[in-house]
Structure formats: structure tokens, C-alpha cells
Design a protein around this motif. Structure first.
Motif, PDB file in Angstrom:
ATOM      1  N   ASP A  13      -0.742   9.170  65.619  1.00  0.00           N
ATOM      2  CA  ASP A  13       0.481   9.964  65.419  1.00  0.00           C
ATOM      3  C   ASP A  13       1.715   9.066  65.510  1.00  0.00           C
ATOM      4  OD1 ASP A  13      -0.782  12.495  65.194  1.00  0.00           O
ATOM      5  OD2 ASP A  13      -0.862  12.699  67.375  1.00  0.00           O
ATOM      6  N   LEU A  14       1.740   8.230  66.546  1.00  0.00           N
ATOM      7  CA  LEU A  14       2.881   7.343  66.748  1.00  0.00           C
ATOM      8  C   LEU A  14       2.985   6.317  65.637  1.00  0.00           C
ATOM      9  CD1 LEU A  14       2.550   6.803  70.608  1.00  0.00           C
ATOM     10  CD2 LEU A  14       4.261   8.192  69.416  1.00  0.00           C
ATOM     11  N   ASN A  15       1.855   5.856  65.147  1.00  0.00           N
ATOM     12  CA  ASN A  15       1.861   4.888  64.055  1.00  0.00           C
ATOM     13  C   ASN A  15       2.488   5.483  62.802  1.00  0.00           C
ATOM     14  OD1 ASN A  15       0.116   4.001  61.435  1.00  0.00           O
ATOM     15  ND2 ASN A  15       0.542   2.241  62.746  1.00  0.00           N
ATOM     16  N   ARG A  16       2.072   6.698  62.447  1.00  0.00           N
ATOM     17  CA  ARG A  16       2.599   7.296  61.219  1.00  0.00           C
ATOM     18  C   ARG A  16       4.087   7.618  61.353  1.00  0.00           C
ATOM     19  NH1 ARG A  16      -1.528   4.923  59.655  1.00  0.00           N
ATOM     20  NH2 ARG A  16      -2.785   5.838  57.995  1.00  0.00           N
ATOM     21  N   ALA A  17       4.507   8.034  62.535  1.00  0.00           N
ATOM     22  CA  ALA A  17       5.938   8.270  62.745  1.00  0.00           C
ATOM     23  C   ALA A  17       6.715   6.972  62.606  1.00  0.00           C
ATOM     24  CB  ALA A  17       6.171   8.886  64.127  1.00  0.00           C
ATOM     25  N   LEU A  18       6.197   5.902  63.184  1.00  0.00           N
ATOM     26  CA  LEU A  18       6.877   4.605  63.101  1.00  0.00           C
ATOM     27  C   LEU A  18       6.955   4.126  61.658  1.00  0.00           C
ATOM     28  CD1 LEU A  18       8.142   2.161  64.526  1.00  0.00           C
ATOM     29  CD2 LEU A  18       5.828   1.248  64.823  1.00  0.00           C
ATOM     30  N   LEU A  19       5.877   4.247  60.907  1.00  0.00           N
ATOM     31  CA  LEU A  19       5.893   3.830  59.503  1.00  0.00           C
ATOM     32  C   LEU A  19       6.943   4.611  58.715  1.00  0.00           C
ATOM     33  CD1 LEU A  19       2.078   3.543  58.636  1.00  0.00           C
ATOM     34  CD2 LEU A  19       3.652   1.706  59.279  1.00  0.00           C
ATOM     35  N   ALA A  20       7.039   5.918  58.984  1.00  0.00           N
ATOM     36  CA  ALA A  20       8.021   6.735  58.263  1.00  0.00           C
ATOM     37  C   ALA A  20       9.436   6.278  58.581  1.00  0.00           C
ATOM     38  CB  ALA A  20       7.838   8.209  58.626  1.00  0.00           C
ATOM     39  N   ARG A  21       9.729   6.032  59.877  1.00  0.00           N
ATOM     40  CA  ARG A  21      11.078   5.609  60.264  1.00  0.00           C
ATOM     41  C   ARG A  21      11.405   4.230  59.695  1.00  0.00           C
ATOM     42  NH1 ARG A  21      11.617   8.883  64.944  1.00  0.00           N
ATOM     43  NH2 ARG A  21      10.027  10.472  64.655  1.00  0.00           N
ATOM     44  N   GLN A  22      10.370   3.390  59.559  1.00  0.00           N
ATOM     45  CA  GLN A  22      10.582   2.014  59.110  1.00  0.00           C
ATOM     46  C   GLN A  22      10.486   1.868  57.590  1.00  0.00           C
ATOM     47  OE1 GLN A  22      11.125  -1.138  60.993  1.00  0.00           O
ATOM     48  NE2 GLN A  22      12.090   0.513  62.155  1.00  0.00           N
ATOM     49  N   LEU A  23      10.441   2.967  56.871  1.00  0.00           N
ATOM     50  CA  LEU A  23      10.437   2.968  55.400  1.00  0.00           C
ATOM     51  C   LEU A  23       9.196   2.257  54.854  1.00  0.00           C
ATOM     52  CD1 LEU A  23      14.200   1.950  54.880  1.00  0.00           C
ATOM     53  CD2 LEU A  23      13.252   4.214  55.375  1.00  0.00           C
ATOM     54  N   LEU A  24       8.059   2.436  55.540  1.00  0.00           N
ATOM     55  CA  LEU A  24       6.838   1.732  55.157  1.00  0.00           C
ATOM     56  C   LEU A  24       5.734   2.656  54.659  1.00  0.00           C
ATOM     57  CD1 LEU A  24       6.761  -0.880  58.054  1.00  0.00           C
ATOM     58  CD2 LEU A  24       7.227  -1.343  55.633  1.00  0.00           C
ATOM     59  N   LEU A  25       5.943   3.967  54.724  1.00  0.00           N
ATOM     60  CA  LEU A  25       4.980   4.875  54.093  1.00  0.00           C
ATOM     61  C   LEU A  25       5.187   4.906  52.592  1.00  0.00           C
ATOM     62  CD1 LEU A  25       4.650   7.982  56.450  1.00  0.00           C
ATOM     63  CD2 LEU A  25       2.976   6.177  56.005  1.00  0.00           C
ATOM     64  N   GLU A  26       6.439   4.854  52.187  1.00  0.00           N
ATOM     65  CA  GLU A  26       6.790   4.714  50.772  1.00  0.00           C
ATOM     66  C   GLU A  26       8.147   4.037  50.689  1.00  0.00           C
ATOM     67  OE1 GLU A  26       6.998   8.512  48.940  1.00  0.00           O
ATOM     68  OE2 GLU A  26       8.249   9.410  50.499  1.00  0.00           O
ATOM     69  N   ARG A  27       8.337   3.269  49.630  1.00  0.00           N
ATOM     70  CA  ARG A  27       9.606   2.565  49.484  1.00  0.00           C
ATOM     71  C   ARG A  27      10.740   3.556  49.280  1.00  0.00           C
ATOM     72  NH1 ARG A  27       6.095  -1.561  47.549  1.00  0.00           N
ATOM     73  NH2 ARG A  27       6.732  -3.614  48.345  1.00  0.00           N
ATOM     74  N   ALA A  28      11.888   3.235  49.871  1.00  0.00           N
ATOM     75  CA  ALA A  28      13.022   4.149  49.865  1.00  0.00           C
ATOM     76  C   ALA A  28      14.012   3.793  48.774  1.00  0.00           C
ATOM     77  CB  ALA A  28      13.717   4.111  51.223  1.00  0.00           C
ATOM     78  N   ASP A  29      14.713   4.800  48.290  1.00  0.00           N
ATOM     79  CA  ASP A  29      15.793   4.596  47.318  1.00  0.00           C
ATOM     80  C   ASP A  29      17.120   4.463  48.065  1.00  0.00           C
ATOM     81  OD1 ASP A  29      14.171   4.759  44.978  1.00  0.00           O
ATOM     82  OD2 ASP A  29      14.092   6.936  45.240  1.00  0.00           O
ATOM     83  N   LEU A  30      17.256   3.365  48.813  1.00  0.00           N
ATOM     84  CA  LEU A  30      18.457   3.089  49.584  1.00  0.00           C
ATOM     85  C   LEU A  30      19.059   1.766  49.146  1.00  0.00           C
ATOM     86  CD1 LEU A  30      17.260   3.909  53.239  1.00  0.00           C
ATOM     87  CD2 LEU A  30      18.691   5.349  51.773  1.00  0.00           C
ATOM     88  N   THR A  31      20.350   1.606  49.353  1.00  0.00           N
ATOM     89  CA  THR A  31      20.962   0.294  49.160  1.00  0.00           C
ATOM     90  C   THR A  31      20.552  -0.613  50.315  1.00  0.00           C
ATOM     91  OG1 THR A  31      22.949   0.809  50.420  1.00  0.00           O
ATOM     92  CG2 THR A  31      22.957   1.391  48.066  1.00  0.00           C
ATOM     93  N   ALA A  32      20.718  -1.900  50.122  1.00  0.00           N
ATOM     94  CA  ALA A  32      20.415  -2.842  51.198  1.00  0.00           C
ATOM     95  C   ALA A  32      21.255  -2.530  52.431  1.00  0.00           C
ATOM     96  CB  ALA A  32      20.663  -4.275  50.721  1.00  0.00           C
ATOM     97  N   LEU A  33      22.528  -2.211  52.233  1.00  0.00           N
ATOM     98  CA  LEU A  33      23.415  -1.910  53.361  1.00  0.00           C
ATOM     99  C   LEU A  33      22.941  -0.679  54.118  1.00  0.00           C
ATOM    100  CD1 LEU A  33      26.008  -2.530  54.922  1.00  0.00           C
ATOM    101  CD2 LEU A  33      27.233  -1.052  53.303  1.00  0.00           C
ATOM    102  N   ASP A  34      22.593   0.386  53.389  1.00  0.00           N
ATOM    103  CA  ASP A  34      22.130   1.610  54.048  1.00  0.00           C
ATOM    104  C   ASP A  34      20.829   1.375  54.800  1.00  0.00           C
ATOM    105  OD1 ASP A  34      24.307   3.048  53.165  1.00  0.00           O
ATOM    106  OD2 ASP A  34      23.279   3.919  51.440  1.00  0.00           O
ATOM    107  N   ALA A  35      19.938   0.569  54.217  1.00  0.00           N
ATOM    108  CA  ALA A  35      18.660   0.293  54.884  1.00  0.00           C
ATOM    109  C   ALA A  35      18.874  -0.508  56.161  1.00  0.00           C
ATOM    110  CB  ALA A  35      17.728  -0.453  53.935  1.00  0.00           C
ATOM    111  N   ILE A  36      19.738  -1.516  56.102  1.00  0.00           N
ATOM    112  CA  ILE A  36      20.012  -2.338  57.287  1.00  0.00           C
ATOM    113  C   ILE A  36      20.594  -1.470  58.402  1.00  0.00           C
ATOM    114  CG2 ILE A  36      21.463  -4.207  58.188  1.00  0.00           C
ATOM    115  CD1 ILE A  36      21.209  -5.468  55.347  1.00  0.00           C
TER     116      ILE A  36
END
Length: 368
Positions: A13-36
Motif C-alpha cells: 500500500d505504501l509503495n503504491r502511494a509513494l509511486l503515485a506521489r513521485q509521478l512514477l505510476l505514470e508520467r505526468a503532464d507537468l512542466t519541469a518547474l511544476d514537477a520540481i
């Protein structure tokens, strides 16, 4: 009336939550600034890892997106969490640095206390600011100038006193992909043309930590930040937080509406760079790697190796070996991989090579 027991979150459970927060379940449509900013900065002892870390998290990320951000002073490299170099937005530099002032002063004393004993540090910092506002300097160059005023004291220790007690950023070309140059320093206020925030309370930073790394406990937040006594912040924030427990009974906190995907959500293969904060931001790192794997990833001299994620967990190491006209991405699994896992790693590794070694005429992925 009895209080309901806090729900239990498993390691997965904790792993999947961490992956979601870290944008690692799927790549995000964010700018570099927003991601940082979402990630609350990226550890950046070496220049390349933030580029690779953004590539593995974002759709359409290109090298110039981050290089331009640094040249235009929208992002900076500065000593922050755990007294290590982080790449953060200019806005976060001004907001976060004052919150960490006490922990950075404590780190300085731990490392250079003997060399700085009896020295008027306020005077050293004031002199250092004057030198750096005149021109960016290496720590060695700054120490040499300070030694003219304090000839009987350690120049390197004095330079580090300025680095930890003032807010110093590392201007380009350091940190720009493909460019070289010594790490020189300038004050954040001079480089960004704005003052530091006057807010030193940690509560807002704790909330941002949970958004990027939660669910997490007090010791996790302290490990990530390098701060102490964060229980007070969590107690103030508790009424607005969701409360859980891990399988060992440790109390965990989270933002009520933060993503906590089903534990069976697929975790795609990912290549994480050196020093990725996902490996450094919890007291209990079992949600991403085992103690045995940690000994293989964390070296004795403080390096954190590049790792592969398979089904969301660390499963091996990787590196890129470049010669004049060729680049090889070498993968070293910790245990045998299935045919499907090898195929997925080869495909993702091929894309990584096209990004990181675009000029190489011959590119190859090799999985041991």
C-alpha cells in the motif's frame, strides 16, 4: 466512546502511494518547474540526476527545459534538506531555506565545530556575504579571502560556515547539462533579487512532504528534512490529517485527499538516477527497498547508485557507459528477471539512451 483503530497500510500500500506521489505510476503532464515544486526539490550532488529524474517522471521532458530554467534563475541549486545540495524552484529556495536554518547550523557544528570554536560566526558570515555579493566564488576562493581577515583559522571551515549560515546558491554553468565549470556560490538574495521568507515554522513544509512522500510518520519527515522535533508540527496538523498505521504499528499521517492507489495497481519499470530522493526520504525505507538492497545501493563514501524499479520496488542497478561513438546502458539485476520484465526494461532503457546519449551513433541495452 472508544476511538476507532487507525487503518493499517501494508508495505505494498505504501509503495503504491509513494509511486503515485513521485509521478512514477505514470508520467505526468507537468512542466519541469511544476514537477520540481511538487517533489519539493531534487537532490543534486551531481548535475545530471535531476535531468534523468525528470525524464523518468514527465511526458515530453527535454534537456533544455531544465537548462533554460536554471539559466533564467527560475530554479537554483542550494544546500537544503539533510545539508545536501538540492535543485529547487527560486520560490522554494526563498521559502524553504529559512525553515531549515536551525538544522543547517546544527550540521555545521557537527562537522566543523572544533575548527570554528571561539570564532565570531556572525562576523564571518557578514564578511562572506560581502565577498559573494561582489562576485560568485568557489568555497576555496571564499575561504582564501576570509583567511586574510582571520589568518589563524581554517579557511575551508569558514567558507562552510558561510555556506550553512547564509543562503548560498550555485549559479550556472554548474548544473547545466553538457556544460562544465566549478561550483561557484552567490547569495540567494543577490542571485534572485528577492529576500528570504521570514517564516521559519515547519508546518507548511511538513504538508508538502506528505504530498510528495506520504503517508509517513514523524521520523520519516525528520529523516527527509534533517530537522528534529517535528512531532510538534504533526500534533498541530493532526486534526486535518488522515491517520494510519503501518504493519509494525507505527503511526502514519497523510493528506486526506492524497492518492493512495490500490495495492494491486501495476508498477511500470523505471530507471531512477543517482541520489533520487525516493530512496532517502523515510526512516523506514522498506516501502521501496530492503535492508540487503540498501547495502548494495548506498556506498560507504556517501554515493547513492542509480536503480531500476520493477513492479514498484528496487530490483537492481544501472549505469551508462559511453565511448567515442557508442553508449551502453548496463543493467545489473539483484535477482533473476522474467522474460516480460527484461523486455520492459530493454524498451524503457532504449528510450532512456535516446534521451541521455542522443549523440551516440550506437546505443545498446545490456541486462546481466
Amino acid at each position: 466512546m472508544a476511538t476507532a483503530a487507525a487503518p493499517v497500510l501494508t508495505r505494498r500500500d505504501l509503495n503504491r502511494a509513494l509511486l503515485a506521489r513521485q509521478l512514477l505510476l505514470e508520467r505526468a503532464d507537468l512542466t519541469a518547474l511544476d514537477a520540481i515544486e511538487h517533489l519539493v526539490g531534487m537532490q543534486s550532488q551531481a548535475p545530471a540526476p535531476p535531468y534523468l529524474g525528470l525524464w523518468t517522471r514527465l511526458n515530453g521532458f527535454e534537456l533544455e527545459h531544465l537548462s533554460a530554467l536554471m539559466r533564467d534563475r527560475g530554479a537554483v541549486r542550494i544546500v537544503l534538506m539533510r545539508s545536501t545540495i538540492h535543485l529547487v524552484s527560486a520560490r522554494d529556495c526563498l521559502l524553504i531555506r529559512p525553515v531549515l536554518a536551525e538544522s543547517l547550523a546544527r550540521s555545521l557544528k557537527s562537522t566543523f565545530g572544533r575548527q570554528l570554536d571561539g570564532l565570531d560566526l556572525d562576523a564571518v558570515v557578514a564578511a562572506g556575504r560581502g565577498h559573494l555579493d561582489a562576485q560568485p566564488l568557489t568555497l576555496g576562493g571564499l575561504g582564501k579571502l576570509l583567511a586574510e581577515q582571520w589568518p589563524d583559522r581554517d579557511p575551508f571551515a569558514m567558507a562552510n560556515a558561510v555556506r550553512n549560515l547564509a543562503a548560498l546558491v550555485q549559479p550556472p554553468p554548474r548544473g547545466v547539462w553538457g556544460e562544465s565549470g566549478q561550483a561557484v556560490h552567490a547569495t540567494a538574495e543577490a542571485w534572485l533579487g528577492q529576500p528570504l521568507s521570514a517564516e521559519t515554522e515547519a508546518d507548511a513544509l511538513v504538508l508538502r512532504y506528505l504530498a510528495a512522500f506520504g503517508p509517513a510518520g514523524v521520523k520519516d519527515a525528520q529523516m527527509w528534512s534533517g530537522m528534529t522535533r517535528l512531532a510538534a508540527s504533526f500534533n498541530r496538523l493532526r486534526p486535518g490529517l488522515a491517520v494510519f498505521r503501518d504493519e509494525n504499528g507505527v503511526e502514519l499521517f497523510d493528506l486526506p485527499d492524497a492518492p493512495r492507489p490500490d495495492r494491486e495497481t501495476p508498477g511500470p519499470v523505471r530507471f531512477l538516477p543517482e541520489f533520487d530522493n525516493i530512496l532517502l526520504s523515510h526512516a523506514d525505507r522498506s516501502r521501496i527497498l530492503t535492508d540487503e538492497q540498501r547495502r548494495l545501493v548506498f556506498t560507504r563514501n556517501g554515493l547513492i547508485k542509480s536503480v531500476i524499479l520493477v513492479d514498484g520496488f528496487v530490483r537492481g542497478l544501472w549505469s551508462i557507459e559511453q565511448s567515442k561513438d557508442a553508449a551502453v546502458l548496463a543493467v545489473e539485476p539483484f535477482a533473476p528477471l522474467t522474460r516480460a520484465e527484461r523486455k520492459a526494461l530493454t524498451e524503457e532503457g532504449t528510450r532512456l539512451l535516446a534521451f541521455a546519449a542522443a549523440k551516440a551513433g550506437n546505443r545498446e541495452v545490456r541486462i546481466a
